[in-house]
Design an enzyme around this catalytic site. Structure first.
Site, mmCIF file in Angstrom:
data_model
loop_
_atom_site.group_PDB
_atom_site.id
_atom_site.type_symbol
_atom_site.label_atom_id
_atom_site.label_comp_id
_atom_site.label_asym_id
_atom_site.label_seq_id
_atom_site.Cartn_x
_atom_site.Cartn_y
_atom_site.Cartn_z
ATOM 1 N N ARG A 231 -17.899 -7.364 -6.219
ATOM 2 C CA ARG A 231 -18.194 -6.975 -7.591
ATOM 3 C C ARG A 231 -19.699 -6.765 -7.735
ATOM 4 O O ARG A 231 -20.500 -7.473 -7.107
ATOM 5 C CB ARG A 231 -17.754 -8.070 -8.569
ATOM 6 N N HIS A 279 -16.462 2.497 -5.894
ATOM 7 C CA HIS A 279 -15.437 1.454 -6.085
ATOM 8 C C HIS A 279 -14.084 1.890 -5.484
ATOM 9 O O HIS A 279 -13.061 1.907 -6.171
ATOM 10 C CB HIS A 279 -15.276 1.077 -7.566
#
Ligand code: NDP
Ligand code: OXD
Length: 316
Positions: A231, A279
């Site tokens: 993250r 991502h």
């Protein structure tokens, strides 16, 4: 409520999946599934399970007969920001062999890229420079994986299987063949000191937010490569930029960011020693992810214990 209520799907269409892919994957395993796509929920009392990715805060409280919430990703950090989640409903995080394979591929791709000096050779090519470079045997290359869970554990085991000198950092002890274990706060500094290639596969929690900061970068061997596939909140971006600019970090591969996408003037976009991916380190695959979800629904209906339930006290 009878034994088979409806399954609510509430997730944005991703790079490779939308509601129809999920409906097909679930129906293949459970032909009777009553699949409803948010906001067309029908009567809220009929919703028995929710399959969600970043649902609107407050929505999950609306279903009085909800038996379980299935998060359609491994990380539950975004979901847990909703302070109004129904407290008695278990949250199941995604464990999916397709997701695990995808992440291990991503880690291998970038670890091997650094191990074999590809960024330097790409720079040489741009300079029309022919300069063969040596590279160490894999057991002389020290790779460190932050997080030895479902994803970090598989990546670590695969790298160890290729002969790399692999270490992992976790909260509780692990026994992975060929992987040196470092545990908790006391284990972090010695783990970082040996990590020439550092991979972050931690969940984002209160305990891990900002873990990759100036102190962590300073602890790495000079010129180390950093791969963050977890993250954006794990990295203090200004500290990473400073470490890259000083040469303390040689190169960074970043799949996740504080803001996604990063603003167009963010220095990462043009930094010569940053590799960015949007991502996609690993994508949830309905075909395989449905297996665990359908199994979880069967267990919940049978009153059996669910697997991969989020520990709310730990935040993952
Ligand atoms: P797991 O819960 O299976 O594993 C988490 C690991 O982190 C465990 O080994 C755990 O230790 C360790 N850990 C957690 N907190 C601490 C701490 N405070 N100190 C030390 N170790 C800690 O998660 P997954 O492997 O399934 O997923 C990891 C993360 O990867 C997800 O949370 C998500 O954010 C990210 N992800 C990113 C994707 C992408 O495309 N970029 C795709 C999928 C996931 P212990 O084993 O002792 O509990
Ligand atoms: C996940 C993700 O957590 O896709 O699964 O980031």
């Amino acid at each position: 409520m009878n034994a088979s209520g409806a399954v609510l799907f509430n997730a944005p269409t991703g790079a490779d999946n939308g509601p129809e892919e999920w409906r097909a994957a679930l129906t293949r395993l459970d032909p009777g599934v009553d699949f409803r796509v948010w906001p067309d929920t029908g009567p809220v009392a009929e919703i028995e399970f929710a399959l969600v990715w970043r649902p609107e805060p407050g929505d999950l409280r609306r279903y009085p007969n909800l038996k379980a919430i299935f998060n359609l990703g491994a990380g539950v950090d975004a979901l847990l920001k909703d302070a109004s989640l129904p407290p008695a409903v278990p949250i199941v995080r995604l464990v999916d062999r397709g997701l695990t394979i995808g992440m291990t591929e991503y880690v291998l791709l970038h670890v091997l890229r650094y191990h074999r000096g590809l960024p330097e050779m790409e720079a040489q090519q741009r300079r029309r420079e022919w300069m063969p470079r040596p590279y160490p045997l894999p057991w002389r290359r020290r790779v460190g994986i932050l997080g030895l869970g479902v994803l970090g554990g598989d990546a670590a085991a695969t790298l160890a299987g290729l002969g790399f000198d692999v270490a992992g950092w976790s909260r509780t002890p692990k026994a992975l063949p060929g992987v040196k274990g470092f545990i908790g706060a006391a284990g972090l500094a010695p783990f970082l000191e040996r990590s020439e290639i550092l991979v972050c596969l931690l969940p984002l929690t209160a305990a891990t937010a900002g873990i990759l900061d100036a102190g962590a970068f300073a602890a790495l061997p000079r010129g180390a490569a950093v791969i963050n596939a977890a993250r954006g909140g794990h990295v203090v971006e200004a500290d990473l930029l400073a470490a890259l600019d000083s040469g303390q970090v040689g190169h960074a591969t970043l799949d996740v960011f504080a803001a996604e996408p990063p603003p167009s003037d963010h220095p990462f976009w043009t930094h010569p020693r940053v590799t960015m991916t949007p991502h996609v380190a690993s994508l949830t695959v309905p075909e395989t992810a449905a297996e665990g979800i359908v199994e979880g629904m069967r267990r919940a209906r049978a009153g059996a214990a669910l697997r991969h339930v989020v520990d709310l006290a730990q935040g993952y």
